[in-house]
Design a protein around this motif. Sequence first.
Motif, PDB file in Angstrom:
ATOM      1  N   GLU A 150       1.094   3.992  -3.013  1.00  0.00           N
ATOM      2  CA  GLU A 150       0.991   5.603  -2.574  1.00  0.00           C
ATOM      3  C   GLU A 150       2.105   6.434  -3.115  1.00  0.00           C
ATOM      4  N   ASP A 157       0.805  -1.141  -0.144  1.00  0.00           N
ATOM      5  CA  ASP A 157      -0.008   0.088   0.210  1.00  0.00           C
ATOM      6  C   ASP A 157       0.853   1.229  -0.032  1.00  0.00           C
ATOM      7  N   GLN A 158       1.886   1.299   0.749  1.00  0.00           N
ATOM      8  CA  GLN A 158       2.662   2.643   0.690  1.00  0.00           C
ATOM      9  C   GLN A 158       3.537   2.608  -0.559  1.00  0.00           C
TER      10      GLN A 158
END
Length: 112
Positions: A91, A87-88
């Motif tokens: 992003e 997820d990081q």
Amino acid sequence: MTAENSYDRFDDDDYPAYTMGRAAEMIGATQGFLRAIGEARLITPLRSEGGHRRYSRYQLRIAARARELVDQGTPIEAACRIIILEDQLEEARRINEEYRRAAESDVPPDQA
């Protein structure tokens, strides 16, 4: 709230529409699995007025990814960490793309 507004929630990925039992059924996992990934802080279900856990479609996608990793033999704690890192990374890629577009739009037209 009008009936029309309440129907809008069906399209809301973040609306906590699913009970724990239904959520577990939908991703092919146990309620204990959902509790475990909640304890690992991968997802935090909202609570109904009665205190019952409620899950959104977005949370179910995350839970399904965790289940996929666990089914492949990854320990649950490691699976949760992998998903957080994925997820990081996504992003960071999104932010980099925004910066790239902004930089391109600042280039004078005769130099583009």
